[in-house]
Design a protein around this motif. Structure first.
Motif, short mmCIF file in Angstrom:
data_model
loop_
_atom_site.label_atom_id
_atom_site.label_comp_id
_atom_site.label_asym_id
_atom_site.label_seq_id
_atom_site.Cartn_x
_atom_site.Cartn_y
_atom_site.Cartn_z
N VAL A 18 44.08 43.38 42.45
CA VAL A 18 43.25 44.58 42.61
C VAL A 18 43.26 45.39 41.32
N ARG A 19 42.11 45.94 41.02
CA ARG A 19 41.96 46.91 39.93
C ARG A 19 41.21 48.10 40.50
N GLY A 23 43.09 51.80 36.12
CA GLY A 23 44.44 51.30 36.40
C GLY A 23 44.64 49.86 35.98
N ALA A 24 45.90 49.51 35.79
CA ALA A 24 46.25 48.13 35.48
C ALA A 24 46.12 47.28 36.75
N PRO A 25 45.80 46.00 36.62
CA PRO A 25 45.71 45.14 37.80
C PRO A 25 47.08 44.95 38.44
N TYR A 26 47.08 44.77 39.76
CA TYR A 26 48.33 44.50 40.48
C TYR A 26 48.06 43.56 41.64
N ARG A 27 49.11 42.85 42.04
CA ARG A 27 49.01 41.85 43.11
C ARG A 27 49.06 42.52 44.48
N VAL A 28 48.29 41.95 45.40
CA VAL A 28 48.28 42.39 46.78
C VAL A 28 48.32 41.16 47.68
N ALA A 29 48.69 41.37 48.93
CA ALA A 29 48.67 40.30 49.92
C ALA A 29 47.55 40.60 50.92
N ILE A 55 38.45 43.44 43.67
CA ILE A 55 39.48 42.53 44.18
C ILE A 55 39.16 41.12 43.70
N GLY A 56 40.13 40.49 43.05
CA GLY A 56 40.00 39.11 42.65
C GLY A 56 40.73 38.22 43.63
N VAL A 57 40.03 37.20 44.14
CA VAL A 57 40.62 36.27 45.10
C VAL A 57 40.39 34.86 44.56
N GLY A 58 41.37 34.38 43.78
CA GLY A 58 41.27 33.02 43.24
C GLY A 58 39.92 32.76 42.60
N PRO A 59 39.40 31.54 42.78
CA PRO A 59 38.11 31.19 42.18
C PRO A 59 36.93 31.81 42.92
N ALA A 65 34.56 46.71 46.11
CA ALA A 65 34.93 47.19 47.44
C ALA A 65 35.40 48.63 47.37
N GLN A 66 35.70 49.19 48.54
CA GLN A 66 36.32 50.51 48.60
C GLN A 66 37.28 50.57 49.77
N VAL A 67 38.26 51.45 49.64
CA VAL A 67 39.25 51.63 50.69
C VAL A 67 38.60 52.38 51.84
#
Length: 108
Positions: A18-19, A23-29, A55-59, A65-67
């Protein structure tokens, strides 16, 4: 209160990146996914409703998006544009650590 969904939701186990603005990118589940959005866990992050994200999801590429909501580190995310059904199927069947074959919650 029951939430009405536009499309079926699938339980997945997918890592995303997520970015948000500046902000810097960070991992999410990502633990739940539909054509219209997802549920993600971002420990240590508290994003307010309305926060714009990518949101980046693999390929599968980058998703704008938005929260929509947040409870602790769990966030409900609404995609700006629905996923293509083939992209949803690819993520839930091939990118999830365990394939999501059955709908978690059917559409209303």
């Amino acid at each position: 209160m029951e939430i009405r969904r536009r499309s079926p939701r699938y339980g997945v186990e997918v890592e995303g990146i997520v970015r948000n603005a500046g902000g810097a990118p960070y991992r999410v589940a990502i633990s739940s996914l539909s054509l219209d959005g997802c549920r993600l866990s971002a420990p240590g992050r508290r994003m307010a409703a309305g926060t714009l994200l990518t949101i980046g999801v693999g390929p599968a590429g980058q998703l704008s998006a938005q929260v929509a909501w947040r409870v602790g580190p769990i966030h409900g995310i609404s995609f700006d544009r629905p996923l293509h059904p083939a992209v949803l199927d690819h993520i839930r069947l091939f990118l999830s650590s365990e394939p999501a074959l059955i709908e978690e919650r059917p559409a209303a």
